[in-house]
Design an enzyme around this catalytic site. Structure first.
Site, PDB file in Angstrom:
ATOM      1  N   ARG A 318       0.823  -1.245   0.006  1.00  0.00           N
ATOM      2  CA  ARG A 318      -0.003  -0.134   0.025  1.00  0.00           C
ATOM      3  C   ARG A 318       0.931   1.244   0.142  1.00  0.00           C
ATOM      4  NH1 ARG A 318      -3.333  -1.259   5.324  1.00  0.00           N
ATOM      5  NH2 ARG A 318      -1.082  -1.593   6.106  1.00  0.00           N
ATOM      6  N   ASP A 364       0.972   3.933   6.394  1.00  0.00           N
ATOM      7  CA  ASP A 364       0.941   5.490   6.949  1.00  0.00           C
ATOM      8  C   ASP A 364       2.156   6.392   6.557  1.00  0.00           C
ATOM      9  OD1 ASP A 364      -1.611   4.907   8.116  1.00  0.00           O
ATOM     10  OD2 ASP A 364      -0.753   4.326   9.797  1.00  0.00           O
TER      11      ASP A 364
HETATM   12  N1  NMX Z   1      10.528   2.708  15.476  1.00  0.00           N
HETATM   13  C1  NMX Z   1      11.257   2.400  16.466  1.00  0.00           C
HETATM   14  N2  NMX Z   1      11.070   1.225  17.244  1.00  0.00           N
HETATM   15  C2  NMX Z   1      10.025   0.396  16.602  1.00  0.00           C
HETATM   16  C3  NMX Z   1       9.310   0.805  15.388  1.00  0.00           C
HETATM   17  C4  NMX Z   1       9.713   2.020  15.021  1.00  0.00           C
HETATM   18  N3  NMX Z   1       8.960   2.267  13.860  1.00  0.00           N
HETATM   19  N4  NMX Z   1       8.734  -0.191  15.244  1.00  0.00           N
HETATM   20  C5  NMX Z   1       8.778  -1.220  16.165  1.00  0.00           C
HETATM   21  N5  NMX Z   1       9.998  -0.785  17.022  1.00  0.00           N
HETATM   22  C6  NMX Z   1      10.013  -1.375  18.578  1.00  0.00           C
HETATM   23  C7  NMX Z   1       8.898  -1.652  19.243  1.00  0.00           C
HETATM   24  O1  NMX Z   1       8.584  -0.468  20.055  1.00  0.00           O
HETATM   25  C8  NMX Z   1       9.356  -2.468  20.254  1.00  0.00           C
HETATM   26  O2  NMX Z   1      10.153  -2.005  21.225  1.00  0.00           O
HETATM   27  P1  NMX Z   1      10.165  -2.460  22.695  1.00  0.00           P
HETATM   28  O3  NMX Z   1      10.735  -3.911  22.698  1.00  0.00           O
HETATM   29  O4  NMX Z   1      11.223  -1.455  23.620  1.00  0.00           O
HETATM   30  O5  NMX Z   1       8.664  -2.488  23.055  1.00  0.00           O
HETATM   31  C9  NMX Z   1      10.153  -3.392  19.353  1.00  0.00           C
HETATM   32  O6  NMX Z   1      10.843  -2.541  18.229  1.00  0.00           O
HETATM   33  C10 NMX Z   1       9.775  -4.660  18.701  1.00  0.00           C
HETATM   34  O7  NMX Z   1       8.402  -4.457  17.990  1.00  0.00           O
HETATM   35  P2  NMX Z   1       7.931  -5.193  16.862  1.00  0.00           P
HETATM   36  O8  NMX Z   1       7.662  -6.388  17.392  1.00  0.00           O
HETATM   37  O9  NMX Z   1       8.649  -4.961  15.805  1.00  0.00           O
HETATM   38  O10 NMX Z   1       6.555  -4.430  16.432  1.00  0.00           O
HETATM   39  P3  NMX Z   1       5.106  -4.487  17.219  1.00  0.00           P
HETATM   40  O11 NMX Z   1       4.259  -5.786  16.518  1.00  0.00           O
HETATM   41  O12 NMX Z   1       4.955  -4.644  18.682  1.00  0.00           O
HETATM   42  O13 NMX Z   1       4.399  -3.132  16.881  1.00  0.00           O
HETATM   43  C11 NMX Z   1       3.887  -1.465  15.403  1.00  0.00           C
HETATM   44  C12 NMX Z   1       3.865  -2.846  15.382  1.00  0.00           C
HETATM   45  C13 NMX Z   1       3.373  -0.805  14.016  1.00  0.00           C
HETATM   46  C14 NMX Z   1       2.866  -0.828  16.410  1.00  0.00           C
HETATM   47  C15 NMX Z   1       5.408  -0.828  15.628  1.00  0.00           C
HETATM   48  O14 NMX Z   1       6.181  -1.181  14.551  1.00  0.00           O
HETATM   49  C16 NMX Z   1       5.254   0.846  15.711  1.00  0.00           C
HETATM   50  O15 NMX Z   1       5.068   1.277  16.753  1.00  0.00           O
HETATM   51  N6  NMX Z   1       5.499   1.595  14.429  1.00  0.00           N
HETATM   52  C17 NMX Z   1       5.285   2.990  14.587  1.00  0.00           C
HETATM   53  C18 NMX Z   1       4.074   3.342  14.551  1.00  0.00           C
HETATM   54  C19 NMX Z   1       3.230   2.970  13.157  1.00  0.00           C
HETATM   55  O16 NMX Z   1       3.922   3.089  12.229  1.00  0.00           O
HETATM   56  N7  NMX Z   1       1.996   2.715  13.333  1.00  0.00           N
HETATM   57  C20 NMX Z   1       1.077   2.288  12.278  1.00  0.00           C
HETATM   58  C21 NMX Z   1       0.775   0.853  11.799  1.00  0.00           C
HETATM   59  C22 NMX Z   1       0.238   0.557  10.667  1.00  0.00           C
HETATM   60  N8  NMX Z   1      -1.448   1.071  10.850  1.00  0.00           N
HETATM   61  O17 NMX Z   1      -1.964   1.702  10.044  1.00  0.00           O
HETATM   62  O18 NMX Z   1      -2.067   0.582  11.892  1.00  0.00           O
HETATM   63  C1  MLT Z   2      -2.869  -1.842   8.860  1.00  0.00           C
HETATM   64  O1  MLT Z   2      -3.979  -1.369   8.019  1.00  0.00           O
HETATM   65  O2  MLT Z   2      -1.770  -1.947   8.581  1.00  0.00           O
HETATM   66  C2  MLT Z   2      -3.405  -2.252  10.215  1.00  0.00           C
HETATM   67  O3  MLT Z   2      -4.878  -2.268  10.418  1.00  0.00           O
HETATM   68  C3  MLT Z   2      -2.449  -2.422  11.225  1.00  0.00           C
HETATM   69  C4  MLT Z   2      -2.173  -4.151  11.197  1.00  0.00           C
HETATM   70  O4  MLT Z   2      -2.637  -4.731  10.064  1.00  0.00           O
HETATM   71  O5  MLT Z   2      -1.922  -4.444  12.326  1.00  0.00           O
END
Ligand code: NMX
Ligand code: MLT
Length: 425
Positions: A318, A364
């Protein structure tokens, strides 16, 4: 009977029978194991929910009914909603029927505007949008039918009705929130010749001489429509819906989850981050400057918004679709250029940082720079766009799970003490 309902009526009995006999034969087979880390870690990777509308293989990205999202970018959102529900793209006459149906149901009741106008002026647009949905709950056909004693096998029908009524109104509701919240003047009437997303672009009232903003809205609504069932918004909608709360309650609940910065709100945070870069360096920075800025963000304990994903392990297709749109329409826009350069730099930074399991961009990361280019500069509004689109996925998931008669969701929890005792810790 409207075409979409007719098609659903044709497929529902076979779908129900297929799942019933599958469960009868294989119901006691193990499909997933859960470790302690998963129980404490957001259940990542636990296969314990069903979603037939779409799937996200980690190495490929979104498939809607098995079609890669990259092959659907020229479609209209109406086609995607039909595909989500029925499992096939609509023939031309069904598409026209659905477009006409949406137009017929599009008017937002006056009481919604009265409520939104009474809200504090600094309310978050997501809160206004979700309030607008919730306040329309009194329209629910499902609730009326349930109170009148409808049979379980028919639940999907008023759920489809609620979904069509709700989805049809979201462009006007979303555009109305934009104009009210950001003092853009009176609401704009829909254009009867435009499609669902084109009309949304029209009702925003942002000058669009070449029609590119309308095309961006069509693409935006297609790309964000669904992302299987375990993400926060879909899962919340599903969980609330499993109590037989109607679509207004369930979708509004799901969207309240989308309002979180780790989920849908990340799109507003992304653009914020890019604009901070733009301001700090007075324009497009060098890759070295970008790298330093990214480390500053990480070292201050923050995430790089728009990067990482709970399921994906590749660049989100996307993101690629949005980037291609930008490369075609606004390659020299400085904010778009920063976004593109960020893509060249951040994955290596995140790999070196070593925490994120997925260093690649998600949906995003790119959308905000395009919206900004076309004059939508109010980034707290961006998650409302995501919501209008994601409501299609949530509604279709709700309709399908009502169709095969899913049970109320109620997994078992244990206390930490119980887990310790179980593992002899
Ligand atoms: N920048 C810095 N650290 C990160 C990031 C990032 N973009 N992504 C993951 N990490 C860290 C995360 O905070 C975690 O740290 P800790 O062990 O200290 O808690 C570690 O890496 C392991 O996390 P992951 O297993 O890779 O990711 P998780 O599945 O827990 O979370 C997200 C996924 C999407 C919440 C995470 O990657 C994130 O916070 N990204 C930035 C926010 C974002 O872009 N969200 C949008 C998602 C898409 N949507 O539309 O919903
Ligand atoms: C997305 O569109 O990326 C989400 O809804 C987040 C996810 O699939 O975990």
């Amino acid at each position: 009977m409207a075409a979409l309902k007719q098609r659903m009526a044709e497929i529902v009995p076979a779908m129900r029978e297929d799942i019933r006999s599958f469960l009868k034969q294989y119901g006691d087979k193990v499909v997933s194991e859960v470790t302690l880390a998963q129980a404490y870690g957001g259940m990542r990777g636990v296969k314990a929910l069903v979603c037939d509308t779409s799937e996200v293989p980690p190495e490929k990205g979104l498939l809607i009914r098995d079609i890669p999202i990259g092959e659907l970018t020229d479609r209209l959102p109406e086609e995607i909603f039909y595909l989500l529900c029925v499992g096939k793209l609509p023939p031309a006459e069904d598409l026209e029927d659905l477009k006409a149906d949406f137009r017929k149901r599009a008017e937002v009741p006056q009481y919604v505007w009265d409520v939104l106008e009474a809200m504090p002026k600094d309310s978050h647009p997501m809160c206004m949008f979700n309030t607008g949905i919730l306040v329309m709950e009194r329209e629910s056909e499902f609730r009326k039918a349930y109170d009148a004693g409808i049979k379980k096998t028919e639940y999907w029908e008023p759920t489809l009705e609620d979904s069509l009524n709700l989805l049809a109104k979201l462009p006007a509701l979303g555009a109305g929130v934009y104009r009210l919240r950001f003092n853009k003047g009176p609401r704009i009437e829909p254009d009867p010749n435009l499609d669902w997303a084109g009309n949304f672009g029209h009702m925003l009232g942002i000058p669009d001489p070449k029609g590119d903003l309308k095309d961006l809205m069509r693409l935006y609504m297609v790309l964000h429509s669904d992302h299987e069932g375990g993400n926060v918004s879909a899962h919340t909608c599903h969980c609330v819906g499993s109590a037989l709360s109607d679509a207004y309650y369930a979708v509004s609940a799901g969207l309240n989850g989308l309002a979180g910065p780790l989920h849908g709100l990340a799109n507003q945070e992304c653009l914020n981050w890019i604009l901070m870069v733009h301001e700090k360096f007075g324009g497009v920075p060098t890759d070295d400057q970008l790298r330093d800025f990214a480390w500053e963000t990480l070292n201050s304990g923050k995430v790089i918004p728009g990067y990482g994903h709970a399921v994906l392990r590749v660049t989100d297709p996307r993101f690629t679709a949005f980037r291609e749109f930008g490369l075609k329409h606004c390659p020299d826009d400085p904010v778009f250029k920063i976004m593109s350069n960020v893509y060249n730099v951040i994955p290596d930074v995140l790999k070196e940082h070593g925490k994120a399991k997925n260093p690649w961009p998600n949906v995003d990361a790119a959308s905000g720079s395009l919206l900004y280019h076309y004059g939508m500069k109010e980034f707290p509004y961006y998650t409302v766009l995501f919501s209008i689109s994601r409501a299609m996925g949530m509604c279709s998931q709700l309709i399908v799970s009502r169709a095969w008669g899913e049970a109320i969701e109620r997994p078992k929890t244990l206390t930490t003490a119980k887990f310790k005792a179980m593992l002899g810790a």
